[in-house]
Design a protein around this motif. Structure first.
Motif, PDB file in Angstrom:
ATOM      1  N   GLU A  67      23.471  27.289  24.968  1.00  0.00           N
ATOM      2  CA  GLU A  67      23.612  26.422  26.132  1.00  0.00           C
ATOM      3  C   GLU A  67      25.067  26.329  26.576  1.00  0.00           C
ATOM      4  OE1 GLU A  67      23.248  21.659  26.926  1.00  0.00           O
ATOM      5  OE2 GLU A  67      21.632  22.590  25.785  1.00  0.00           O
ATOM      6  N   LYS A  68      25.967  26.162  25.597  1.00  0.00           N
ATOM      7  CA  LYS A  68      27.397  26.050  25.899  1.00  0.00           C
ATOM      8  C   LYS A  68      28.206  26.797  24.862  1.00  0.00           C
ATOM      9  CE  LYS A  68      27.449  21.495  28.180  1.00  0.00           C
ATOM     10  NZ  LYS A  68      27.964  20.111  28.110  1.00  0.00           N
ATOM     11  N   VAL A  69      29.371  27.282  25.297  1.00  0.00           N
ATOM     12  CA  VAL A  69      30.373  27.834  24.393  1.00  0.00           C
ATOM     13  C   VAL A  69      31.655  27.047  24.639  1.00  0.00           C
ATOM     14  CG1 VAL A  69      31.775  29.830  23.788  1.00  0.00           C
ATOM     15  CG2 VAL A  69      29.343  30.132  24.326  1.00  0.00           C
ATOM     16  N   VAL A  70      32.094  26.310  23.619  1.00  0.00           N
ATOM     17  CA  VAL A  70      33.207  25.372  23.783  1.00  0.00           C
ATOM     18  C   VAL A  70      34.379  25.816  22.916  1.00  0.00           C
ATOM     19  CG1 VAL A  70      33.917  22.961  23.687  1.00  0.00           C
ATOM     20  CG2 VAL A  70      31.505  23.528  24.109  1.00  0.00           C
ATOM     21  N   GLN A  71      35.536  25.976  23.525  1.00  0.00           N
ATOM     22  CA  GLN A  71      36.745  26.323  22.782  1.00  0.00           C
ATOM     23  C   GLN A  71      37.207  25.088  22.014  1.00  0.00           C
ATOM     24  OE1 GLN A  71      39.521  28.269  25.392  1.00  0.00           O
ATOM     25  NE2 GLN A  71      41.178  28.143  23.902  1.00  0.00           N
ATOM     26  N   ILE A  72      37.459  25.238  20.699  1.00  0.00           N
ATOM     27  CA  ILE A  72      37.780  24.073  19.870  1.00  0.00           C
ATOM     28  C   ILE A  72      39.215  24.079  19.336  1.00  0.00           C
ATOM     29  CG2 ILE A  72      35.395  23.615  19.216  1.00  0.00           C
ATOM     30  CD1 ILE A  72      35.893  25.059  16.579  1.00  0.00           C
ATOM     31  N   LEU A  73      40.006  25.031  19.791  1.00  0.00           N
ATOM     32  CA  LEU A  73      41.404  25.093  19.372  1.00  0.00           C
ATOM     33  C   LEU A  73      42.196  25.789  20.457  1.00  0.00           C
ATOM     34  CD1 LEU A  73      43.549  24.725  17.080  1.00  0.00           C
ATOM     35  CD2 LEU A  73      42.906  27.013  16.283  1.00  0.00           C
ATOM     36  N   GLY A  74      43.392  25.258  20.728  1.00  0.00           N
ATOM     37  CA  GLY A  74      44.244  25.903  21.711  1.00  0.00           C
ATOM     38  C   GLY A  74      44.773  27.230  21.198  1.00  0.00           C
ATOM     39  N   ARG A 130      24.927  24.540  21.097  1.00  0.00           N
ATOM     40  CA  ARG A 130      26.233  24.212  21.669  1.00  0.00           C
ATOM     41  C   ARG A 130      27.263  24.732  20.675  1.00  0.00           C
ATOM     42  NH1 ARG A 130      22.662  20.609  21.698  1.00  0.00           N
ATOM     43  NH2 ARG A 130      23.519  19.517  19.896  1.00  0.00           N
ATOM     44  N   VAL A 131      27.839  25.873  21.024  1.00  0.00           N
ATOM     45  CA  VAL A 131      28.656  26.645  20.081  1.00  0.00           C
ATOM     46  C   VAL A 131      30.134  26.330  20.252  1.00  0.00           C
ATOM     47  CG1 VAL A 131      29.196  28.957  19.224  1.00  0.00           C
ATOM     48  CG2 VAL A 131      26.950  28.509  20.245  1.00  0.00           C
ATOM     49  N   GLY A 132      30.783  25.947  19.159  1.00  0.00           N
ATOM     50  CA  GLY A 132      32.226  25.779  19.160  1.00  0.00           C
ATOM     51  C   GLY A 132      32.873  27.056  18.659  1.00  0.00           C
ATOM     52  N   LEU A 133      33.938  27.482  19.325  1.00  0.00           N
ATOM     53  CA  LEU A 133      34.593  28.747  18.976  1.00  0.00           C
ATOM     54  C   LEU A 133      36.069  28.504  18.733  1.00  0.00           C
ATOM     55  CD1 LEU A 133      34.351  31.861  18.726  1.00  0.00           C
ATOM     56  CD2 LEU A 133      34.898  31.976  21.169  1.00  0.00           C
ATOM     57  N   SER A 134      36.538  28.948  17.570  1.00  0.00           N
ATOM     58  CA  SER A 134      37.943  28.789  17.210  1.00  0.00           C
ATOM     59  C   SER A 134      38.821  29.685  18.080  1.00  0.00           C
ATOM     60  CB  SER A 134      38.125  29.144  15.734  1.00  0.00           C
ATOM     61  OG  SER A 134      39.462  28.985  15.336  1.00  0.00           O
ATOM     62  N   SER A 135      40.116  29.618  17.847  1.00  0.00           N
ATOM     63  CA  SER A 135      41.064  30.421  18.602  1.00  0.00           C
ATOM     64  C   SER A 135      40.955  31.894  18.211  1.00  0.00           C
ATOM     65  CB  SER A 135      42.480  29.913  18.339  1.00  0.00           C
ATOM     66  OG  SER A 135      43.414  30.566  19.160  1.00  0.00           O
ATOM     67  N   TRP A 136      41.693  32.726  18.894  1.00  0.00           N
ATOM     68  CA  TRP A 136      41.651  34.168  18.682  1.00  0.00           C
ATOM     69  C   TRP A 136      41.974  34.523  17.242  1.00  0.00           C
ATOM     70  CZ3 TRP A 136      44.771  38.063  16.969  1.00  0.00           C
ATOM     71  CH2 TRP A 136      44.415  39.377  17.316  1.00  0.00           C
ATOM     72  N   SER A 137      41.167  35.423  16.663  1.00  0.00           N
ATOM     73  CA  SER A 137      41.473  36.028  15.371  1.00  0.00           C
ATOM     74  C   SER A 137      40.828  37.395  15.360  1.00  0.00           C
ATOM     75  CB  SER A 137      40.950  35.178  14.203  1.00  0.00           C
ATOM     76  OG  SER A 137      39.548  35.369  14.027  1.00  0.00           O
ATOM     77  N   ALA A 138      41.344  38.271  14.522  1.00  0.00           N
ATOM     78  CA  ALA A 138      40.810  39.629  14.471  1.00  0.00           C
ATOM     79  C   ALA A 138      39.339  39.622  14.058  1.00  0.00           C
ATOM     80  CB  ALA A 138      41.638  40.468  13.499  1.00  0.00           C
ATOM     81  N   VAL A 159      27.954  37.029  26.694  1.00  0.00           N
ATOM     82  CA  VAL A 159      26.900  37.704  25.933  1.00  0.00           C
ATOM     83  C   VAL A 159      25.763  36.758  25.559  1.00  0.00           C
ATOM     84  CG1 VAL A 159      28.420  39.501  25.047  1.00  0.00           C
ATOM     85  CG2 VAL A 159      28.102  37.413  23.708  1.00  0.00           C
ATOM     86  N   THR A 160      26.040  35.445  25.518  1.00  0.00           N
ATOM     87  CA  THR A 160      24.980  34.488  25.176  1.00  0.00           C
ATOM     88  C   THR A 160      24.356  33.842  26.414  1.00  0.00           C
ATOM     89  OG1 THR A 160      26.569  32.662  24.959  1.00  0.00           O
ATOM     90  CG2 THR A 160      26.027  33.924  22.950  1.00  0.00           C
ATOM     91  N   GLY A 161      25.027  33.951  27.549  1.00  0.00           N
ATOM     92  CA  GLY A 161      24.532  33.295  28.760  1.00  0.00           C
ATOM     93  C   GLY A 161      24.819  31.813  28.798  1.00  0.00           C
ATOM     94  N   GLY A 162      25.688  31.338  27.895  1.00  0.00           N
ATOM     95  CA  GLY A 162      26.017  29.918  27.857  1.00  0.00           C
ATOM     96  C   GLY A 162      27.134  29.560  28.824  1.00  0.00           C
TER      97      GLY A 162
END
Length: 315
Positions: free
Chosen positions: A137-144, A111-119, A165-168
């Motif tokens: 299983e999941k990709v969860v955005q953790i910052l607006g 269960r992957v948490g992903l930060s906001s956009w960065s280069a 790309v992960t199928g989550g």
């Protein structure tokens, strides 16, 4: 040790390691049991007759990775080689190294948490290739989204790409990263969909985050993907050197309690640091102090960076 036994140890070791014979073949040739061959091989190792040497190929940085890992107290470090000192070359190398690390270590149940956009995060996600089988299983955005409204949508697109790309399953966080007041933040967090995403943060197994410095790069400023200068100046005055998911910290990695801290819509410090694996992706001389502080404060336990930055971290 009797000379005949020593001779047998050497003979068995050479047949196995130099001639490539399998243990059953050695046993048949020497008219001994296979279990005895196995014992002789183990004894040869314990006596130093056989020594294992790992030779790192050109372009790998195993020693440098180990030095940085030990110096910063991290669980793992991935270092990418760069052929030039410009930022675009560094980003490309970090992106490829980060993508390779994720593709080899992510499990289907993650269960992957992903930060906001960065280069840096964009470079990693864009370098990943779709997998034939599920990689998360999941990709969860953790910052607006942070900065101009036109840029905030990039945070959702980044989460969407990683989910593809992960199928989550993707869980988006449809909110700005920073709002005007604490009351506005609390009102947005009360939204049922937003609160469901926030609840999912406590169940993450890994997070992928960038590491920011208090003074953003000219690229981020020109793109509108940065905080207002007045906020950055106030944070610097309080001793902040960097951030992870807009949790700003000082040189010792301690959270800086500023007005901004109460206006952020994103994963909080306690929840973030409780995630079992926190992968920080960052490079460049401007980020060295922030990376050190992030490691000291437990904001990351895995670092993906470039060789130039890695050497600066040891300086």
């Amino acid at each position: 040790m009797p000379e005949d036994r020593l001779s047998m140890l050497v003979k068995v070791a050479r047949m196995y390691h130099e001639q490539g014979l399998r243990q059953p073949e050695i046993a048949e040739r020497l008219h001994v049991s296979q279990s005895r061959v196995s014992r002789l091989l183990k004894e040869a190792v314990s006596l130093g007759i056989v020594r294992t040497v790992v030779v790192a190929p050109p372009g790998s940085f195993a020693d440098l990775e180990e030095e940085v890992r030990g110096a910063l107290g991290l669980t793992d470090v991935v270092v990418a080689g760069v052929s030039a000192t410009d930022e675009s070359s560094s980003l490309a190398a970090i992106g490829a190294a980060g993508a390779a690390y994720l593709q080899s270590t992510l499990m289907p149940t993650e269960r992957v948490g992903l930060s906001s956009w960065s280069a840096s995060l964009l470079a990693v996600v864009e370098a990943m290739a779709p997998r034939p089988s599920r990689g998360a299983e999941k990709v969860v955005q953790i910052l607006g989204g942070v900065g101009a409204a036109s840029v905030q949508v990039q945070a959702t697109r980044l989460a969407d790409r990683l989910a593809q790309v992960t199928g989550g399953e993707a869980m988006y966080f449809p909110a700005p990263g920073v709002v005007a007041t604490e009351q506005v933040r609390d009102a947005l967090l009360a939204d049922p969909y937003v609160s469901d995403v926030v609840a999912a943060w406590s169940d993450l197994s890994v997070v992928l985050v960038g590491i920011g410095s208090v003074q953003p790069s000219p690229l981020l400023v020109s793109s509108g993907n940065a905080l207002p200068q007045r906020d950055l100046d106030a944070l610097a005055a309080l001793g902040a050197v960097g951030d992870v998911c807009l949790n700003f910290f000082d040189a010792d990695g301690q959270l800086v309690d500023s007005d901004l801290h109460h206006r952020v819509l994103g994963i909080d410090a306690t929840t973030l640091r409780a995630v079992p694996r926190k992968i920080g992706v960052a490079g460049g001389e401007r980020k060295v102090e922030a990376i050190r502080a992030a490691a000291r404060g437990g904001w990351i336990d895995v670092l993906v960076t470039d060789s130039s930055t890695a050497r600066s971290l040891l300086a």
